[in-house]
Design an enzyme around this catalytic site. Structure first.
Site, PDB file in Angstrom:
ATOM      1  N   ASP A   1       1.070  -1.293  -0.159  1.00 32.60           N
ATOM      2  CA  ASP A   1       0.211  -0.247  -0.041  1.00 32.60           C
ATOM      3  C   ASP A   1       1.526   1.123  -0.127  1.00 32.60           C
ATOM      4  OD1 ASP A   1      -1.576   2.084   0.541  1.00 32.60           O
ATOM      5  OD2 ASP A   1      -3.201   1.040   1.910  1.00 32.60           O
ATOM      6  N   HIS A   2       0.629   1.941  -1.025  1.00 29.53           N
ATOM      7  CA  HIS A   2       1.624   3.147  -1.377  1.00 29.53           C
ATOM      8  C   HIS A   2       1.845   4.240  -0.291  1.00 29.53           C
ATOM      9  CE1 HIS A   2       5.126   5.139  -2.951  1.00 29.53           C
ATOM     10  NE2 HIS A   2       5.191   4.517  -4.175  1.00 29.53           N
ATOM     11  N   ARG A   3       0.670   4.459   0.553  1.00 29.44           N
ATOM     12  CA  ARG A   3       0.077   5.141   1.280  1.00 29.44           C
ATOM     13  C   ARG A   3       0.966   5.020   2.312  1.00 29.44           C
ATOM     14  NH1 ARG A   3      -6.381   3.847   1.899  1.00 29.44           N
ATOM     15  NH2 ARG A   3      -5.408   2.044   2.344  1.00 29.44           N
TER      16      ARG A   3
END
Length: 446
Positions: free
Chosen positions: A418-420
């Site tokens: 998850d690039h968040r």
């Protein structure tokens, strides 16, 4: 004096709202005891066997095998004598009542903690309990017959739809509305031939109908839940995937040595166990990977325990049970846990709670001969590691003048994240650390 008790489908965990009736272990006329298994159901996550909370004779099954039932709906009626519970508050008042009293199953609040045995979720203190009403046991039994009754209207009563549970299931599978079927059986009962005839009558013309060899599989149970979870994850968390192909020979040789040791004599030491241990070790060095994105609070919650999910393919679909606090387990304990998890999943006996609260997952698609893939995150998790097939390949070993090509064990790891929560550097370090521990196992002690 027989009392008719209706058993409603309970919430077996994780707030599930419905379940499919897979198979009945009893039929009308059978005698059952308390806690005897009476039905197997399939929830959105697993197969579950339900025990009877009552002892007595089965009066009626209200749903057929293959039907999907809402939580709280009555599924079976059981006629019993005196139950192992404290009598109603109005029991003394009814002592001289007719011997033909029956049970009304409409909910009534009861605060006594000893009224019902704690058998199932939704049954026990504070659970709905029966109220007495007038009427004979025979009248209640007739009202509980598996033949579906009509719903009375203020002005008139519609004709009842009479059919057996297998016929009802056939109609559901063929998409036939039983209300439109002409009954030809005794006492206006709908037969299997009636349903088949109705299906032929409403079948599309040859120009628009699918091929007769096409197979239509209902989307329900585990597969329905998996599909919804994957769609939710794919369109909620911004996925990024990275891949790393490397020489895993050192780990394969270590596995052979460890398998020969006494402490592993009764343990299935698979390459997955060693890969999982390396992944857990890498998470220790990148703890942000074991986090959740809390959108409501606008916080990233870094978790202290790693509940390691292991994706398991079963005949009913993909399930991902997890090993709680997996980072605390040694290699032997981790191997035992993975083997037990896989065996339970294949048997379809994984409990819903075993699939809750996972924090990181491994998906071993290499067992199917696949080299690499882009796994989708389990909802709420930040990382998932895909393990490709481990095969013998020509590989460059050594450096400089000592460089040669030799057969080695090689695999590819795929990491989706998850690039968040993680940036590219953190994810790359997590993946490279996992591979480094497998390329050179001695690094794990540093």
């Amino acid at each position: 004096m027989a009392e008719i008790q209706q058993f409603a489908l309970p919430d077996v965990g994780e707030g599930l709202t419905e379940a499919e009736i897979v198979s009945w272990a009893v039929q009308p006329g059978d005698t059952v005891t308390t806690n005897q298994i009476i039905v197997e159901i399939e929830t959105a996550k697993s197969l579950v066997e339900l025990p009877s909370p009552f002892a007595g004779e089965v009066v009626a099954l209200h749903v057929a095998e293959g039907d999907t039932v809402d939580v709280g709906a009555a599924i079976i009626s059981i006629a019993s004598g005196a139950l192992d519970r404290v009598p109603d508050a109005d029991a003394d008042a009814d002592a001289d009542a007719d011997a033909g009293e029956a049970i009304d199953t409409s909910p009534e609040t009861d605060e006594s903690p000893e009224e019902e045995p704690k058998l199932l979720v939704g049954y026990g203190p504070g659970a709905p309990r029966p109220r007495r009403r007038r009427g004979t046991a025979e009248q209640v039994a007739a009202a509980s017959t598996p033949i579906e009754p009509a719903t009375p209207a203020p002005a008139e009563v519609a004709a009842p739809i009479r059919c057996t549970p297998p016929v009802r299931k056939l109609a559901k599978d063929l998409g036939v509305d039983l209300a439109t079927v002409t009954a030809t059986g005794p006492a206006a009962t709908i037969t299997q031939d009636d349903v088949l005839s109705a299906a032929d009558t409403h079948r599309p013309s040859a120009s628009t109908a699918p091929s007769s060899s096409d197979i239509r599989v209902p989307i329900r149970g585990v597969r329905k839940h998996t599909a919804a979870a994957m769609v939710s994850s794919a369109f909620t968390a911004p996925h990024v995937s990275e891949f790393l192909t490397f020489d895993i020979t050192a780990t394969m040789e270590l596995r052979a040595r460890l398998a020969a040791r006494t402490e592993f004599a009764d343990v299935k030491l698979s390459p997955l166990s060693l890969i999982a241990r390396a992944f857990l070790r890498a998470i220790e060095r990148t703890p942000a990977a074991n986090s959740r994105w809390d959108d409501a609070a606008q916080e990233i919650v870094q978790l202290s325990e790693v509940n390691l999910g292991v994706a398991a393919a079963t005949p009913r679909g993909l399930v991902v049970p997890n090993i709680r606090s997996a980072q605390r387990l040694g290699l032997r304990e981790l191997s035992v846990a993975i083997a037990a998890l896989a065996a339970t999943a294949r048997a379809g006996k994984t409990a819903p709670e075993a699939m809750a609260h996972g924090t990181a997952t491994i998906s071993n698609f290499g067992v199917f001969g696949v080299d690499a893939g882009t796994p989708i995150l389990n909802p709420g998790e930040t990382v998932i590691l895909g393990v490709g097939s481990i095969t013998r390949r020509p590989w460059v070993v050594g450096t400089g003048d000592a460089e040669t090509i030799a057969p080695r064990w090689v695999t590819t790891l795929s990491l989706s994240f998850d690039h968040r929560v993680l940036d590219g550097q953190q994810a790359s370090e997590l993946l490279s650390d996992t591979a480094a521990f497998l390329s050179e196992p001695e690094l794990a002690v540093l």
